[in-house]
Motif scaffolding. Structure first.
Motif, PDB file in Angstrom:
ATOM      1  N   GLU A 110       0.493  -1.339   0.202  1.00 16.86           N
ATOM      2  CA  GLU A 110       0.018   0.287   0.058  1.00 16.86           C
ATOM      3  C   GLU A 110       0.610   1.778  -0.026  1.00 16.86           C
ATOM      4  N   ARG A 131       1.590   3.870  -2.756  1.00 14.35           N
ATOM      5  CA  ARG A 131       1.043   5.762  -2.968  1.00 14.35           C
ATOM      6  C   ARG A 131       2.327   6.672  -2.806  1.00 14.35           C
ATOM      7  N   ARG A 184       2.582   6.799  -7.346  1.00 14.53           N
ATOM      8  CA  ARG A 184       1.266   7.867  -7.472  1.00 14.53           C
ATOM      9  C   ARG A 184       1.829   9.175  -6.882  1.00 14.53           C
TER      10      ARG A 184
END
Length: 114
Positions: free
Chosen positions: A13, A17, A20
């Motif tokens: 995760e 992130r 991104r």
């Protein structure tokens, strides 16, 4: 005293992130650590993998979170370091050392023996 907080920030995760944010903010993407040894080793690896070689100052920006994550995945990093131990890399290092020993020493240069 400083309190030590133990946490694994390298979760899937958090990686998603990170890439991104890198793409959204258009962060500069340096494809090697910056030293000449890393540039050499990175380009040797990329050549064997059929990838374009790294050009100094040509890293561009992060733009594809999934592609960037795949390019920097643990498997790719492990493959890169495994490749450094390959017979071809070892042969290259032996040849480099042979030619390095053939260079003139600073003492020889003082004597102007060239």
């Amino acid at each position: 005293a400083v309190e030590y907080i133990e946490s694994d920030w390298q979760t899937e995760e958090m990686n998603v992130r990170k890439y991104r944010i890198n793409a959204d903010e258009k962060f500069y993407k340096q494809e090697y650590c910056g030293c000449s040894f890393s540039l050499r080793d990175t380009n040797m690896y990329r050549k064997r993998e059929g990838l374009d070689q790294v050009v100094i100052g040509g890293g561009g920006i992060y733009s594809d979170p999934l592609g960037d994550a795949a390019e920097e995945s643990p498997d790719v990093v492990e493959s890169f370091f495994r490749d450094l131990k390959s017979d071809e890399s070892a042969s290259w290092r032996r040849n480099r050392d042979i030619y390095r020993r053939r260079r003139k020493s600073q003492e020889a240069e003082k004597e102007n023996n060239w």
